[in-house]
Design a protein around this motif. Structure first.
Motif: not given
Length: 106
Positions: A18-22, A27-28
């Motif tokens: 979840g850390g990277q997907s959050a 970013v967008p």
């Protein structure tokens, strides 16, 4: 029911990424805020600053155009009220903020 169980948590023995997907979801949003800032907010602030400068330099005898399109000559200026002569002997009072533009002197 099984799909709901997997949506609520990680399966036994698995680790969440979840850390990277959050971070990738953030970013967008940052990119969109940057676009809004440079295309909308910044030019609007610049225009408001120019308008304030125009109102500060306003003086008696200037030819102006109001936000409603009325042309006139400034005959007196109070703190928030400007008196315009729109025809010989016809004076109107308007709010200072409604002065839209200074006419060019020929």
């Amino acid at each position: 029911m099984l799909g709901l169980a997997f949506a609520m948590g990680t399966p036994a023995g698995g680790q969440a990424a979840g850390g990277q997907s959050a971070l990738m979801n953030l970013v967008p949003l940052v990119f969109m805020f940057a676009i809004f800032y440079f295309l909308l907010i910044r030019p609007q602030q610049k225009k408001a600053k120019e308008h304030r400068a125009l109102l500060d330099t306003l003086k008696k005898g200037d030819m102006v155009v109001t936000a409603g399109g009325m042309h006139g000559k400034v005959t007196s200026i109070d703190e928030n009220v400007v008196t315009l002569e729109v025809a010989p002997g016809v004076n109107i009072k308007i709010n200072k903020g409604f002065i839209a533009n200074l006419m060019k002197k020929d």
